[in-house]
Design a protein around this motif. Structure first.
Motif, PDB file in Angstrom:
ATOM      1  N   PRO A 103       0.898  -1.273   0.112  1.00 42.17           N
ATOM      2  CA  PRO A 103      -0.152  -0.215  -0.028  1.00 42.17           C
ATOM      3  C   PRO A 103       0.804   1.332  -0.147  1.00 42.17           C
ATOM      4  O   PRO A 103       0.462   2.230  -0.664  1.00 42.17           O
ATOM      5  CB  PRO A 103      -0.936  -0.205   1.247  1.00 42.17           C
ATOM      6  CG  PRO A 103      -0.835  -1.384   1.516  1.00 42.17           C
ATOM      7  CD  PRO A 103       0.356  -2.326   1.212  1.00 42.17           C
ATOM      8  N   LYS A 104       1.924   1.290   0.643  1.00 35.17           N
ATOM      9  CA  LYS A 104       2.965   2.384   0.695  1.00 35.17           C
ATOM     10  C   LYS A 104       3.354   2.686  -0.619  1.00 35.17           C
ATOM     11  O   LYS A 104       3.513   3.929  -1.116  1.00 35.17           O
ATOM     12  CB  LYS A 104       3.957   2.340   1.622  1.00 35.17           C
ATOM     13  CG  LYS A 104       3.915   1.576   2.912  1.00 35.17           C
ATOM     14  CD  LYS A 104       2.616   2.486   3.859  1.00 35.17           C
ATOM     15  CE  LYS A 104       2.488   1.887   5.004  1.00 35.17           C
ATOM     16  NZ  LYS A 104       1.242   2.969   5.747  1.00 35.17           N
TER      17      LYS A 104
ATOM     18  N   LEU B 299       2.000   1.820  -3.567  1.00 33.35           N
ATOM     19  CA  LEU B 299       0.865   2.119  -4.341  1.00 33.35           C
ATOM     20  C   LEU B 299       0.716   3.560  -4.096  1.00 33.35           C
ATOM     21  O   LEU B 299       0.459   4.497  -5.114  1.00 33.35           O
ATOM     22  CB  LEU B 299      -0.386   1.331  -3.958  1.00 33.35           C
ATOM     23  CG  LEU B 299      -0.693   0.126  -4.364  1.00 33.35           C
ATOM     24  CD1 LEU B 299      -1.791  -0.921  -3.664  1.00 33.35           C
ATOM     25  CD2 LEU B 299      -1.135   0.281  -6.023  1.00 33.35           C
ATOM     26  N   TRP B 300       0.572   4.034  -2.970  1.00 31.32           N
ATOM     27  CA  TRP B 300       0.574   5.543  -2.687  1.00 31.32           C
ATOM     28  C   TRP B 300       1.390   6.592  -3.484  1.00 31.32           C
ATOM     29  O   TRP B 300       1.051   7.274  -3.934  1.00 31.32           O
ATOM     30  CB  TRP B 300       0.186   5.782  -1.173  1.00 31.32           C
ATOM     31  CG  TRP B 300       0.380   7.246  -0.822  1.00 31.32           C
ATOM     32  CD1 TRP B 300      -0.951   7.812  -0.781  1.00 31.32           C
ATOM     33  CD2 TRP B 300       1.104   8.362  -0.575  1.00 31.32           C
ATOM     34  NE1 TRP B 300      -0.839   9.179  -0.203  1.00 31.32           N
ATOM     35  CE2 TRP B 300       0.252   9.428  -0.178  1.00 31.32           C
ATOM     36  CE3 TRP B 300       2.412   8.336  -0.581  1.00 31.32           C
ATOM     37  CZ2 TRP B 300       0.912  10.574  -0.016  1.00 31.32           C
ATOM     38  CZ3 TRP B 300       3.133   9.397  -0.198  1.00 31.32           C
ATOM     39  CH2 TRP B 300       2.659  10.820   0.008  1.00 31.32           C
TER      40      TRP B 300
ATOM     41  N   LYS C 207       0.935   6.419  -7.208  1.00 34.37           N
ATOM     42  CA  LYS C 207      -0.061   7.148  -7.579  1.00 34.37           C
ATOM     43  C   LYS C 207       0.381   8.758  -7.540  1.00 34.37           C
ATOM     44  O   LYS C 207      -0.319   9.750  -8.410  1.00 34.37           O
ATOM     45  CB  LYS C 207      -1.342   6.671  -6.885  1.00 34.37           C
ATOM     46  CG  LYS C 207      -1.776   5.315  -7.323  1.00 34.37           C
ATOM     47  CD  LYS C 207      -3.123   5.028  -6.701  1.00 34.37           C
ATOM     48  CE  LYS C 207      -3.606   3.634  -7.042  1.00 34.37           C
ATOM     49  NZ  LYS C 207      -4.654   3.145  -6.282  1.00 34.37           N
TER      50      LYS C 207
ATOM     51  N   ARG D 124      -2.799 -10.879  -3.078  1.00 41.25           N
ATOM     52  CA  ARG D 124      -3.915 -10.223  -2.674  1.00 41.25           C
ATOM     53  C   ARG D 124      -4.056  -8.780  -3.466  1.00 41.25           C
ATOM     54  O   ARG D 124      -5.389  -8.389  -4.066  1.00 41.25           O
ATOM     55  CB  ARG D 124      -3.863 -10.023  -1.191  1.00 41.25           C
ATOM     56  CG  ARG D 124      -4.796  -8.854  -0.650  1.00 41.25           C
ATOM     57  CD  ARG D 124      -6.422  -9.527  -0.764  1.00 41.25           C
ATOM     58  NE  ARG D 124      -7.112  -8.390  -0.270  1.00 41.25           N
ATOM     59  CZ  ARG D 124      -7.806  -7.202  -1.019  1.00 41.25           C
ATOM     60  NH1 ARG D 124      -7.206  -7.110  -2.246  1.00 41.25           N
ATOM     61  NH2 ARG D 124      -8.851  -6.489  -0.422  1.00 41.25           N
ATOM     62  N   PHE D 125      -3.008  -8.133  -3.727  1.00 43.81           N
ATOM     63  CA  PHE D 125      -3.075  -6.900  -4.288  1.00 43.81           C
ATOM     64  C   PHE D 125      -3.077  -7.121  -6.128  1.00 43.81           C
ATOM     65  O   PHE D 125      -3.793  -6.150  -6.614  1.00 43.81           O
ATOM     66  CB  PHE D 125      -1.957  -5.920  -4.071  1.00 43.81           C
ATOM     67  CG  PHE D 125      -1.988  -5.514  -2.643  1.00 43.81           C
ATOM     68  CD1 PHE D 125      -2.552  -4.551  -1.916  1.00 43.81           C
ATOM     69  CD2 PHE D 125      -1.138  -6.633  -1.633  1.00 43.81           C
ATOM     70  CE1 PHE D 125      -2.683  -4.261  -0.783  1.00 43.81           C
ATOM     71  CE2 PHE D 125      -1.081  -6.036  -0.080  1.00 43.81           C
ATOM     72  CZ  PHE D 125      -2.025  -4.818   0.094  1.00 43.81           C
TER      73      PHE D 125
ATOM     74  N   SER E 169      -6.687  -7.750  -7.090  1.00 38.39           N
ATOM     75  CA  SER E 169      -7.699  -6.695  -6.915  1.00 38.39           C
ATOM     76  C   SER E 169      -8.183  -5.850  -8.173  1.00 38.39           C
ATOM     77  O   SER E 169      -7.295  -5.854  -9.100  1.00 38.39           O
ATOM     78  CB  SER E 169      -6.989  -5.368  -5.844  1.00 38.39           C
ATOM     79  OG  SER E 169      -7.846  -4.403  -5.625  1.00 38.39           O
TER      80      SER E 169
ATOM     81  N   LYS F  14      -8.541   0.297  -6.469  1.00 45.21           N
ATOM     82  CA  LYS F  14      -7.243   1.022  -6.255  1.00 45.21           C
ATOM     83  C   LYS F  14      -6.316   0.438  -5.714  1.00 45.21           C
ATOM     84  O   LYS F  14      -5.286   1.012  -5.715  1.00 45.21           O
ATOM     85  CB  LYS F  14      -7.769   2.332  -5.614  1.00 45.21           C
ATOM     86  CG  LYS F  14      -8.772   3.215  -6.198  1.00 45.21           C
ATOM     87  CD  LYS F  14      -9.344   4.288  -5.085  1.00 45.21           C
ATOM     88  CE  LYS F  14     -10.229   5.282  -6.140  1.00 45.21           C
ATOM     89  NZ  LYS F  14     -10.705   6.446  -5.082  1.00 45.21           N
ATOM     90  N   ARG F  15      -6.517  -0.615  -5.077  1.00 44.24           N
ATOM     91  CA  ARG F  15      -5.385  -1.448  -4.607  1.00 44.24           C
ATOM     92  C   ARG F  15      -4.549  -2.253  -5.524  1.00 44.24           C
ATOM     93  O   ARG F  15      -3.505  -2.920  -5.010  1.00 44.24           O
ATOM     94  CB  ARG F  15      -5.861  -2.080  -3.396  1.00 44.24           C
ATOM     95  CG  ARG F  15      -6.336  -1.351  -2.210  1.00 44.24           C
ATOM     96  CD  ARG F  15      -6.979  -2.053  -1.329  1.00 44.24           C
ATOM     97  NE  ARG F  15      -6.672  -3.175  -0.529  1.00 44.24           N
ATOM     98  CZ  ARG F  15      -5.756  -3.127   0.745  1.00 44.24           C
ATOM     99  NH1 ARG F  15      -5.801  -1.683   1.283  1.00 44.24           N
ATOM    100  NH2 ARG F  15      -5.081  -3.815   1.347  1.00 44.24           N
ATOM    101  N   LYS F  16      -4.815  -2.327  -6.700  1.00 44.60           N
ATOM    102  CA  LYS F  16      -4.382  -3.426  -7.694  1.00 44.60           C
ATOM    103  C   LYS F  16      -3.090  -2.774  -8.160  1.00 44.60           C
ATOM    104  O   LYS F  16      -2.647  -1.463  -8.148  1.00 44.60           O
ATOM    105  CB  LYS F  16      -4.993  -3.260  -8.876  1.00 44.60           C
ATOM    106  CG  LYS F  16      -4.697  -4.461 -10.039  1.00 44.60           C
ATOM    107  CD  LYS F  16      -5.505  -4.487 -11.095  1.00 44.60           C
ATOM    108  CE  LYS F  16      -5.151  -5.678 -12.136  1.00 44.60           C
ATOM    109  NZ  LYS F  16      -5.524  -6.872 -11.663  1.00 44.60           N
ATOM    110  N   ILE F  17      -1.839  -3.653  -8.060  1.00 43.78           N
ATOM    111  CA  ILE F  17      -0.363  -3.446  -8.476  1.00 43.78           C
ATOM    112  C   ILE F  17       0.081  -4.536  -9.308  1.00 43.78           C
ATOM    113  O   ILE F  17      -0.243  -6.004  -9.266  1.00 43.78           O
ATOM    114  CB  ILE F  17       0.397  -3.226  -7.160  1.00 43.78           C
ATOM    115  CG1 ILE F  17       1.678  -2.652  -7.400  1.00 43.78           C
ATOM    116  CG2 ILE F  17       0.288  -4.445  -6.331  1.00 43.78           C
ATOM    117  CD1 ILE F  17       2.496  -2.069  -6.590  1.00 43.78           C
TER     118      ILE F  17
END
Length: 379
Positions: free
Chosen positions: A37-38, A40-41, A44, A217-218, A221, A224-227
């Protein structure tokens, strides 16, 4: 850390070996789950997204820096393991991963040339092939070869490392596939190294499985959590699997493996089954491209995951199907390895590859017919 503290930790490790394995898996899974998540942030915020083109398997821009989380997690765990002094080969692995991570990250950011990527892969491979613990000078009777010259061992190891890095990079074409296949292979190595009493390599294998498990998991997805793992991720995974493969080949013949029906002469055959999907897919696309008079590096939609997607399978179904296929191939080989002779096992491996090649050829034709019928029906 003084010698006394190190001995205490080692004794604690030996007494709670299985607990340590579970702990390392949990640590890598949790750390990757926390870091993505870090990543991802930041991706973006800085608009660092994978673009969409005619060959993309996605329709919207998605961050492709999962490899950043992989690198931090795996190198951190390897550094902690090095403090236990289980082996010195971890230093070589950390250096190789760092080189390849920088090459992959540059490619994810600005697209590298094939020459730059190959140079980086060879440089990373050098850290592994010259490691004393990964010495390969005996094929133990494979196709009649026993001891081989030292230089031949270096070239064979270098070829395996570079080929596997690229093969694994090629299967990272749809959601989940590279991660699922990586988990299947790393869990297989976890079992092998556990049986043969190689604790450091058990922990490296299970670390990779934990990292990829959290990534799934991501990657699956839809929000917005897709990577994506990106080249920085797929190259690292390919390198770690190559590292484990070299150790598998370099191990001395020991009783635990023999008691399971394993013969040292069959190591390369077993390896061809453990690494089935990346090896098979690469061989298949090269053969098809050459049959069509094209360069081996020409882009197309002949990868096995493309075949299943064209048949209408979702990314998740296609990825799990191919992961299961790899697992079945390993199971078939293992179940017959203590029954068949070396010659028959060689025939078996060739037969498995040939049958699956024919199967995907038929599925490709089936997918093409379905596509044509859909076009005609839409008119």
């Amino acid at each position: 850390m003084n010698i006394l503290d190190q001995e205490v930790i080692l004794e604690l490790f030996r007494e709670n070996y299985e607990l340590f394995v579970l702990l390392v898996f949990s640590l890598t899974f949790s750390l990757t789950f926390y870091l993505i998540p870090k990543v991802l942030w930041v991706s973006k915020e800085k608009n660092l997204m994978a673009g969409v083109n005619e060959r993309s398997s996605h329709s919207v821009a998605v961050p492709n820096f999962g490899g950043v989380a992989f690198y931090i997690t795996i190198v951190l765990v390897l550094s902690v393991l090095q403090s236990m002094r289980l082996t010195y080969v971890g230093n070589h692995l950390i250096a190789a991963i760092t080189v390849l991570f920088m090459v992959g990250l540059k490619d994810d950011l600005v697209i590298s040339t094939a020459r730059v990527k190959l140079f980086g892969q060879i440089t990373a491979a050098l850290f592994l092939i010259f490691s004393p613990e990964l010495q390969l000078n005996n094929l133990h009777g494979f196709l009649g070869f026993s001891e081989i010259p030292e230089i031949a061992g270096y070239f064979l190891k270098g070829f395996i490392v570079v080929a596997l890095i690229n093969s694994f990079n090629l299967i990272d074409g749809i959601d989940g596939l590279a991660a699922i296949v990586g988990i299947v292979i790393s869990v297989a190595y976890t079992a092998i190294f556990y049986v043969t009493g190689q604790p450091y390599f058990v922990l490296v294998s299970i670390s990779l499985a934990g990292t990829l498990g959290a990534f799934l998991r991501f990657n699956f997805s839809r929000g917005k959590r897709k990577i994506f793992m990106g080249d920085s991720g797929s190259l690292i995974v390919g390198l770690v699997l190559a590292f484990l493969s070299l150790k598998f080949l370099a191990m001395e013949p020991i009783v635990p493996l023999k008691s399971l029906g394993y013969s040292p002469a069959n190591r390369l055959l077993f390896l061809a089954c453990i690494l089935f999907l990346p090896v098979f897919d690469t061989l298949r696309v090269i053969i098809i491209r050459k049959m069509n008079g094209l360069s081996a590096f020409s882009p197309d939609r002949n990868h096995v995951h493309h075949v299943l997607i064209d048949l209408g399978l979702s990314h998740k179904k296609a990825s799990f199907s191919l992961g299961l296929l790899n697992l079945v191939i390993i199971g078939v080989y293992y179940s017959l390895s203590n029954i068949l002779s070396h010659a028959w096992l060689l025939f078996l491996v060739v037969l498995l590859y040939s049958v699956v090649f024919a199967l995907f050829g038929w599925l490709k034709v089936l997918g093409s017919k379905s596509a044509k019928e859909s076009i005609v029906g839409s008119r």
